[in-house]
Design a protein around this motif. Sequence first.
Motif, PDB file in Angstrom:
ATOM      1  N   GLU A  61      47.138  36.090  50.098  1.00 12.36           N
ATOM      2  CA  GLU A  61      47.139  36.873  51.503  1.00 12.36           C
ATOM      3  C   GLU A  61      47.824  38.182  51.681  1.00 12.36           C
ATOM      4  O   GLU A  61      47.865  38.764  52.441  1.00 12.36           O
ATOM      5  CB  GLU A  61      46.900  35.882  52.657  1.00 12.36           C
ATOM      6  CG  GLU A  61      48.383  35.283  52.717  1.00 12.36           C
ATOM      7  CD  GLU A  61      48.000  34.080  53.824  1.00 12.36           C
ATOM      8  OE1 GLU A  61      47.804  34.418  55.168  1.00 12.36           O
ATOM      9  OE2 GLU A  61      48.483  32.813  53.767  1.00 12.36           O
ATOM     10  N   CYS A  62      48.888  38.225  50.666  1.00 10.98           N
ATOM     11  CA  CYS A  62      50.015  39.233  50.785  1.00 10.98           C
ATOM     12  C   CYS A  62      49.356  40.584  50.130  1.00 10.98           C
ATOM     13  O   CYS A  62      48.836  40.434  48.911  1.00 10.98           O
ATOM     14  CB  CYS A  62      51.136  38.802  49.939  1.00 10.98           C
ATOM     15  SG  CYS A  62      52.030  37.373  50.795  1.00 10.98           S
ATOM     16  N   THR A  76      50.048  41.705  55.527  1.00 12.19           N
ATOM     17  CA  THR A  76      49.135  40.799  55.419  1.00 12.19           C
ATOM     18  C   THR A  76      47.854  41.480  56.137  1.00 12.19           C
ATOM     19  O   THR A  76      48.142  42.296  57.070  1.00 12.19           O
ATOM     20  CB  THR A  76      49.325  39.400  56.052  1.00 12.19           C
ATOM     21  OG1 THR A  76      49.446  39.286  57.317  1.00 12.19           O
ATOM     22  CG2 THR A  76      50.583  38.679  54.895  1.00 12.19           C
ATOM     23  N   SER A  77      46.858  40.929  56.046  1.00  9.67           N
ATOM     24  CA  SER A  77      45.703  41.240  57.213  1.00  9.67           C
ATOM     25  C   SER A  77      45.878  40.890  58.298  1.00  9.67           C
ATOM     26  O   SER A  77      45.307  41.651  59.398  1.00  9.67           O
ATOM     27  CB  SER A  77      44.227  40.826  56.588  1.00  9.67           C
ATOM     28  OG  SER A  77      44.198  39.329  56.569  1.00  9.67           O
ATOM     29  N   ALA A 112      44.140  44.238  46.747  1.00  9.63           N
ATOM     30  CA  ALA A 112      43.993  44.582  48.215  1.00  9.63           C
ATOM     31  C   ALA A 112      43.688  46.280  48.335  1.00  9.63           C
ATOM     32  O   ALA A 112      43.655  46.888  49.172  1.00  9.63           O
ATOM     33  CB  ALA A 112      45.244  44.517  48.676  1.00  9.63           C
ATOM     34  N   ILE A 113      43.752  46.773  47.031  1.00 10.87           N
ATOM     35  CA  ILE A 113      43.474  48.527  46.995  1.00 10.87           C
ATOM     36  C   ILE A 113      42.297  48.485  47.458  1.00 10.87           C
ATOM     37  O   ILE A 113      41.078  48.197  46.657  1.00 10.87           O
ATOM     38  CB  ILE A 113      43.931  48.867  45.636  1.00 10.87           C
ATOM     39  CG1 ILE A 113      45.463  48.612  44.956  1.00 10.87           C
ATOM     40  CG2 ILE A 113      43.724  50.034  45.362  1.00 10.87           C
ATOM     41  CD1 ILE A 113      46.094  49.103  43.879  1.00 10.87           C
ATOM     42  N   ASP A 131      44.553  49.648  55.799  1.00  5.18           N
ATOM     43  CA  ASP A 131      44.883  50.919  56.273  1.00  5.18           C
ATOM     44  C   ASP A 131      46.435  51.596  55.904  1.00  5.18           C
ATOM     45  O   ASP A 131      46.535  52.286  56.244  1.00  5.18           O
ATOM     46  CB  ASP A 131      44.454  51.374  57.388  1.00  5.18           C
ATOM     47  CG  ASP A 131      43.045  51.145  57.814  1.00  5.18           C
ATOM     48  OD1 ASP A 131      42.300  51.334  56.887  1.00  5.18           O
ATOM     49  OD2 ASP A 131      42.718  50.813  58.994  1.00  5.18           O
ATOM     50  N   MET A 132      47.272  50.785  55.321  1.00  6.49           N
ATOM     51  CA  MET A 132      48.531  51.132  54.647  1.00  6.49           C
ATOM     52  C   MET A 132      48.229  51.972  53.456  1.00  6.49           C
ATOM     53  O   MET A 132      47.417  51.600  52.905  1.00  6.49           O
ATOM     54  CB  MET A 132      49.267  49.907  54.424  1.00  6.49           C
ATOM     55  CG  MET A 132      49.972  49.031  55.779  1.00  6.49           C
ATOM     56  SD  MET A 132      51.115  47.988  55.432  1.00  6.49           S
ATOM     57  CE  MET A 132      52.555  48.736  55.286  1.00  6.49           C
ATOM     58  N   HIS A 133      49.124  52.760  53.213  1.00 11.27           N
ATOM     59  CA  HIS A 133      49.019  53.567  51.962  1.00 11.27           C
ATOM     60  C   HIS A 133      50.666  53.735  51.495  1.00 11.27           C
ATOM     61  O   HIS A 133      51.541  53.675  52.160  1.00 11.27           O
ATOM     62  CB  HIS A 133      48.402  54.622  52.249  1.00 11.27           C
ATOM     63  CG  HIS A 133      49.093  56.020  52.783  1.00 11.27           C
ATOM     64  ND1 HIS A 133      49.065  56.022  54.122  1.00 11.27           N
ATOM     65  CD2 HIS A 133      49.877  57.153  52.492  1.00 11.27           C
ATOM     66  CE1 HIS A 133      49.729  56.909  54.501  1.00 11.27           C
ATOM     67  NE2 HIS A 133      50.137  57.688  53.327  1.00 11.27           N
TER      68      HIS A 133
END
Length: 150
Positions: A61-62, A76-77, A112-113, A131-133
């Motif tokens: 989940e990370c 995490t989400s 997660a990408i 939505d992080m980058h």
Amino acid sequence: MMKFSLTIDRQLDEGSVDVVTPVIDATVTAIEELARQTDPAIPRVIVGYSANQARILDFAECLAFFTKDRRVWVATSSGTWQVKLRLYELENFLPRTSFVQISQSAIVNMDAITHLDLSYTGTISVHLKNDMHFFVSRRQLSAFKRALDI
């Protein structure tokens, strides 16, 4: 085809795995991951802290581990949590089949990408499910490309 050799030595206190190979491929990576999974010294979960809460997080989940304000965080989400380990410590036991270090300050979960932005000249921006980058550093670029087979 890979050769397999097994030696049983009852005088040893603990077992070891030795792999001799001309290249690191998917088979070698899978063997390494299996050996790591059976090591009792390597944790399977990590504890994240936020305000007055502590949460046990499974590595699956990370989405990413990153540094900010001289602290290490896990995204995490369900939110961002502070962790007590340093990135170099995390890198030693995170599953290498799932996680790749993309810079001195970030390790991302390849599952997660969502997409890669190649519009920046000479760099890659990695966008995650939350939505992080993050930007891939030049130093980590070849390892990142190898991990994704690009």
